[in-house]
Motif scaffolding. Structure first.
Motif, short mmCIF file in Angstrom:
data_model
loop_
_atom_site.label_atom_id
_atom_site.label_comp_id
_atom_site.label_asym_id
_atom_site.label_seq_id
_atom_site.Cartn_x
_atom_site.Cartn_y
_atom_site.Cartn_z
N ILE A 24 -7.20 -27.65 24.18
CA ILE A 24 -6.14 -27.79 22.95
C ILE A 24 -5.95 -29.24 22.36
O ILE A 24 -5.91 -30.03 23.19
CB ILE A 24 -4.68 -27.32 23.35
CG1 ILE A 24 -4.94 -25.74 24.11
CG2 ILE A 24 -3.73 -27.24 22.23
CD1 ILE A 24 -5.47 -24.74 22.88
N THR A 25 -6.27 -29.29 21.19
CA THR A 25 -6.22 -30.49 20.53
C THR A 25 -5.10 -31.41 20.71
O THR A 25 -4.81 -32.32 21.13
CB THR A 25 -6.91 -30.71 19.01
OG1 THR A 25 -8.02 -29.57 18.85
CG2 THR A 25 -6.98 -31.85 18.46
N THR A 26 -3.83 -30.70 20.14
CA THR A 26 -2.49 -31.25 20.10
C THR A 26 -1.67 -29.92 20.40
O THR A 26 -1.88 -28.86 19.91
CB THR A 26 -2.09 -31.65 18.78
OG1 THR A 26 -3.36 -32.36 18.25
CG2 THR A 26 -0.91 -32.72 19.06
N SER A 31 -3.28 -37.68 16.03
CA SER A 31 -4.50 -38.13 15.15
C SER A 31 -5.15 -39.03 16.02
O SER A 31 -4.73 -39.44 17.23
CB SER A 31 -3.85 -38.82 13.93
OG SER A 31 -3.21 -39.97 14.15
N GLN A 32 -6.43 -39.79 15.30
CA GLN A 32 -7.13 -40.39 16.30
C GLN A 32 -6.31 -41.75 16.62
O GLN A 32 -5.71 -42.58 16.02
CB GLN A 32 -8.45 -40.98 15.35
CG GLN A 32 -9.31 -41.67 16.47
CD GLN A 32 -10.70 -41.91 15.73
OE1 GLN A 32 -10.75 -41.89 14.37
NE2 GLN A 32 -11.66 -42.41 16.21
N GLY A 33 -6.31 -41.96 18.19
CA GLY A 33 -5.49 -42.95 18.54
C GLY A 33 -4.06 -42.82 18.96
O GLY A 33 -3.36 -43.91 19.12
N VAL A 34 -3.56 -41.91 18.02
CA VAL A 34 -2.09 -41.80 18.15
C VAL A 34 -1.60 -40.54 18.84
O VAL A 34 -1.77 -39.28 18.72
CB VAL A 34 -1.55 -41.52 16.72
CG1 VAL A 34 -0.08 -41.30 16.53
CG2 VAL A 34 -1.89 -42.67 15.77
N VAL A 46 1.65 -36.52 11.91
CA VAL A 46 1.08 -35.03 11.72
C VAL A 46 0.13 -34.89 12.69
O VAL A 46 -0.95 -35.56 12.76
CB VAL A 46 0.80 -34.87 10.37
CG1 VAL A 46 0.11 -33.30 9.89
CG2 VAL A 46 1.87 -35.02 9.38
N ALA A 47 0.11 -33.65 13.28
CA ALA A 47 -1.20 -32.99 14.01
C ALA A 47 -2.22 -32.85 13.09
O ALA A 47 -1.97 -31.93 12.53
CB ALA A 47 -0.75 -31.96 14.95
#
Length: 397
Positions: A57-59, A80-83, A223-224
């Motif tokens: 699961i990505t987020t 998001s990348q790095g967050v 935002v995812a």
């Protein structure tokens, strides 16, 4: 994994003892003796992390409500990348958007600014159905109960046009088009943009500060970001085929961005409102239409789930009723998101689960996550059916 105990729920040493005692905790560990939910132990949190990792699961944002308040939350992956995901992360919740639109309509009806049974033709007529003799039967009530007679979306039709498949009010048929139609009619009637009406009637009263319905990309944060099966990130409000929602547009049926805490606030508000409206024409938790094959619980399917006393749609919400409780909620399901939010009455215990991931992965993870948090939930088998259907379709391509 980031967890958030919203209120003190356990002693640190007790959590450690429970974690050491069992690596496979009982499914009942999040349920008290009286059936009320209780926040997960560290052992259960570890199990939830394992499920999220297993299904890539990505987020994710998970939350538990007790007595109408968010008492525990878990955030997984990067928005998001790095967050890293956190309480401020906005998730696309797909069709859960419909519950916010429905609540807006009900608030207007209670205030006498919208008649649920007045023909919407007085305020909006889509050119595709102008002149259709069934038009006067289209009302806010038929929209909220998914009995408009519309298809889910007009673009599923070969001609791409909106059309009635049956007379409004005749039978259930899930339709996003109905909610878009209702929003257009409300906006025309009140002479205000629909997102503004939503903010005034629902978002601000509930304290939902981070919910976004209208597409405004400038300055949008937390935002995812949706990711496809190949790991490619796509723009917010966009699809892999390159289509994106236009700046300034909105959908009353899909694609709202919202945080876990904000949707928990919404569910708590709905539960409080329902306690005041029980038995009135505006009651949300009364089953008003049978959903047939779309029922959450397939009675007699051998899945080991008790058949509810009643289930179907109320006014904009899915309702599952047994002798002691009623579940009020909704799910969302799209190419990069699988979401679920519900609350039980009268206890006001419930779950919020937002998964940002390729659809099949979200469908695979959702039932296991729900069962770990609420083993009495009726929803897991529905997600397993959807996943089986999705895999069967892919196998025939």
């Amino acid at each position: 994994m980031r967890t958030e105990a919203i209120v003190p729920t356990r002693l640190p040493w007790l959590g450690l003892v429970l974690l050491l005692a069992s690596c496979t905790p009982s499914l009942r560990s999040t349920v008290q003796a009286d059936g009320r939910l209780r926040p997960p132990t560290p052992a259960v949190e570890h199990d939830l992390q394992r499920i999220l990792d297993k299904h890539r699961i990505t987020t994710a944002g998970l939350g538990m409500l007790v007595d109408g308040k968010l008492v525990w939350a878990l955030y997984h992956g990067d928005a998001s990348q790095g967050v890293p995901a956190n309480a401020a992360t906005r998730f696309n919740v797909a069709s859960i958007t419909k519950t916010v639109t429905a609540e807006t309509a009900l608030r207007l009806a209670e205030a006498g600014e919208l008649d649920l049974d007045e023909s919407l033709a007085a305020y909006w007529v889509d050119p595709d159905i102008a002149g259709d003799p069934r038009l006067p039967s289209l009302t806010a009530r038929t929209v909220l109960t998914h009995t408009t007679g519309f298809p889910n979306w007009r673009f599923f039709r070969s001609d791409g046009k909106l059309a009635f498949t049956r007379t409004p009010g005749e039978a259930y048929g899930y339709s996003g088009e109905g909610f878009e139609y209702l929003a257009r009619a409300i906006s025309n009637k009140l002479q205000r943009p629909f997102p503004q009406v939503v903010r005034e009637r629902v978002l601000e009263p509930a304290g939902m500060q981070h919910a976004v319905m209208e597409v405004r990309r400038d300055g949008l944060r937390d935002v995812a970001v949706p990711v496809d099966d190949e790991g490619v990130a796509h723009g917010v409000w966009c699809r892999p085929n390159g289509w994106c929602r236009g700046e300034g547009s909105y959908s009353a049926a899909d694609d709202m961005l919202i945080t876990v805490p904000d949707y928990a606030r919404f569910l708590g508000m709905v539960a409080r409102q329902e306690s005041r409206n029980a038995g009135t024409p505006f009651a949300r938790s009364r089953v008003r239409v049978d959903t047939g094959d779309d029922a959450v619980v397939r009675c007699g399917d051998g899945a080991g789930v008790d058949c509810p006393r009643a289930q179907g749609y109320g006014l904009g919400f899915q309702i599952i009723e047994d002798e002691a409780t009623r579940i009020v909620g909704h799910g969302g399901n799209d190419w990069a998101e699988v979401t679920l939010g519900y609350i039980r009455l009268p206890t006001r215990d419930g779950l919020v689960i937002f998964l940002n991931a390729p659809n099949a992965r979200g469908l695979a993870a959702m039932p296991d996550l729900v069962e770990r948090l609420d083993p009495d939930s009726p929803f897991p088998n529905q997600y397993r059916r959807w996943l089986a259907h999705d895999l069967a379709q892919k196998a025939t391509r």
